[in-house]
Design a protein around this motif. Structure first.
Motif, PDB file in Angstrom:
ATOM      1  N   UNK A 254       0.828  -1.206   0.000  1.00 44.68           N
ATOM      2  CA  UNK A 254       0.000   0.000   0.000  1.00 44.68           C
ATOM      3  C   UNK A 254       0.860   1.253   0.000  1.00 44.68           C
ATOM      4  N   UNK A 255       1.982   1.226   0.712  1.00 42.34           N
ATOM      5  CA  UNK A 255       2.900   2.378   0.693  1.00 42.34           C
ATOM      6  C   UNK A 255       3.403   2.631  -0.719  1.00 42.34           C
ATOM      7  N   UNK A 256       3.752   1.559  -1.435  1.00 38.89           N
ATOM      8  CA  UNK A 256       4.210   1.693  -2.823  1.00 38.89           C
ATOM      9  C   UNK A 256       3.124   2.297  -3.699  1.00 38.89           C
ATOM     10  N   UNK A 257       1.905   1.793  -3.554  1.00 45.22           N
ATOM     11  CA  UNK A 257       0.787   2.315  -4.343  1.00 45.22           C
ATOM     12  C   UNK A 257       0.543   3.790  -4.033  1.00 45.22           C
ATOM     13  N   UNK A 258       0.610   4.156  -2.768  1.00 42.24           N
ATOM     14  CA  UNK A 258       0.374   5.562  -2.391  1.00 42.24           C
ATOM     15  C   UNK A 258       1.467   6.477  -2.927  1.00 42.24           C
ATOM     16  N   UNK A 259       2.684   5.954  -3.073  1.00 44.83           N
ATOM     17  CA  UNK A 259       3.735   6.764  -3.689  1.00 44.83           C
ATOM     18  C   UNK A 259       3.492   6.922  -5.184  1.00 44.83           C
ATOM     19  N   UNK A 260       3.044   5.863  -5.831  1.00 48.63           N
ATOM     20  CA  UNK A 260       2.695   5.987  -7.252  1.00 48.63           C
ATOM     21  C   UNK A 260       1.602   7.032  -7.439  1.00 48.63           C
ATOM     22  N   UNK A 261       0.651   7.065  -6.490  1.00 50.23           N
ATOM     23  CA  UNK A 261      -0.483   7.983  -6.580  1.00 50.23           C
ATOM     24  C   UNK A 261      -0.176   9.399  -6.090  1.00 50.23           C
ATOM     25  N   UNK A 262       1.057   9.668  -5.650  1.00 51.26           N
ATOM     26  CA  UNK A 262       1.435  10.986  -5.145  1.00 51.26           C
ATOM     27  C   UNK A 262       0.765  11.325  -3.818  1.00 51.26           C
ATOM     28  N   UNK A 263       0.214  10.323  -3.144  1.00 48.03           N
ATOM     29  CA  UNK A 263      -0.336  10.551  -1.811  1.00 48.03           C
ATOM     30  C   UNK A 263       0.811  10.644  -0.810  1.00 48.03           C
ATOM     31  N   UNK A 264       1.833   9.810  -1.008  1.00 45.26           N
ATOM     32  CA  UNK A 264       3.081   9.876  -0.259  1.00 45.26           C
ATOM     33  C   UNK A 264       4.216  10.151  -1.234  1.00 45.26           C
ATOM     34  N   UNK A 265       5.261  10.828  -0.765  1.00 50.51           N
ATOM     35  CA  UNK A 265       6.433  11.062  -1.586  1.00 50.51           C
ATOM     36  C   UNK A 265       7.573  10.163  -1.112  1.00 50.51           C
TER      37      UNK A 265
END
Length: 303
Positions: A43-54
């Motif tokens: 999920x962390x990886x997905x959120x980085x792809x989505x620009x939710x996390x950097x």
């Protein structure tokens, strides 16, 4: 052409490295399965792809360019944590998402999806009146209402009955055939085996598998026997040369030791009971998942 590129990305939270130097390329028009235990970094990886996390380090490119700090376009995301505006009516909600994503209310597209998902009679009902399965179908429609080029689905089949799961599966395959690139995160190994062109497994923040199902299975060799026999597991427990038995009740999967002859195992079992089925095969994705995640748990317990 690669639609998504992750180049040596890392992310930490309070000193814990959730994603560790991860690189991955997702070719255009493919379904790329993301698998891994809970807390592995999916999920962390997905959120980085989505620009939710950097990311703390590394580079993420979508469509060949970086979007760090800017709005993503042409990307649909269905998160594992579902959430809809419960007081809105179904069609109003879809119009809202359509206008957000493509600047106009695409009623024709919304109505076509509502009809396909057998939700037309519910289009003027408030979201809060829907069942869980209906709500999940509405959220799926809101994710793909603009037919984005990248679609990221986090556990899209969770909680769905087989009929509704089939409807979503057919829609995903249709979107792929029309050119969308799909990241598909799941704990359902059987669905990943059947649907995904490529499979990526992350464990403790690190990439441990990446490739086609066939290439992944080839790494583990042909060391699995599936057998169905009268008196099942009781007979098999007495065999030599067996490293482990995965008992499915009616069928058992045996992982044999190196240099063990499967034919000798068959002869031994036949001498003790009636064999209904005997198959020498490569390990399933579920078995490979357990080997990797399970062996790590054993190592952790001995530390």
């Amino acid at each position: 052409m690669n639609t998504i590129e992750l180049l040596n990305i890392s992310k930490s939270f309070n000193g814990h490295k959730a994603v560790d130097d991860l690189s991955l390329t997702v070719p255009k028009g493919t379904i790329y399965g993301f698998i891994g235990p809970n807390g592995s970094g999916k999920t962390t990886t997905i959120r980085m792809i989505m620009n939710i996390l950097y990311p703390d380090a590394g580079t993420i490119r979508l469509f060949g360019r970086e979007f760090l700090g800017s709005r993503l376009e042409n990307v649909g995301y269905l998160p594992e944590e579902r959430g809809l505006y419960k007081k809105m009516k179904v069609r109003e909600l879809l119009m809202f998402h359509s206008e957000l994503k493509c600047g106009r209310k695409n009623r024709r597209e919304a109505d076509a999806w509502l009809e396909r998902f057998e939700l037309t009679d519910w289009s003027d009902k408030k979201v809060e009146t829907l069942s869980k399965g209906m709500s999940q179908k509405v959220q799926f429609i809101s994710t793909i209402i603009d037919r984005p080029e990248i679609i990221i689905l986090d556990e899209p089949f969770s909680g769905l009955d087989p009929v509704n799961a089939e409807v979503i599966k057919s829609a995903v395959l249709e979107l792929q055939s029309s050119g969308s690139t799909i990241i598909f995160s799941t704990h359902d190994m059987s669905m990943a085996e059947k649907m995904c062109d490529f499979i990526f497994m992350i464990h403790k923040g690190k990439k441990v598998l990446d490739g086609t199902l066939s290439s992944i299975q080839n790494r583990f060799g042909t060391d699995t026997i599936r057998i169905q026999a009268e008196n099942g597991k009781e007979i098999l427990n007495e065999l030599l040369g067996i490293e482990s038995i995965n008992d499915f009740g009616q069928v058992q999967e045996l992982r044999i030791s190196p240099n063990t002859d499967p034919q000798q195992i068959l002869q031994t079992v036949i001498s003790k009971t009636r064999v209904l089925k005997f198959e020498i095969t490569k390990p399933s994705l579920n078995d490979i998942f357990i080997r990797i995640a399970g062996s790590q748990k054993k190592e952790d317990s001995h530390e």
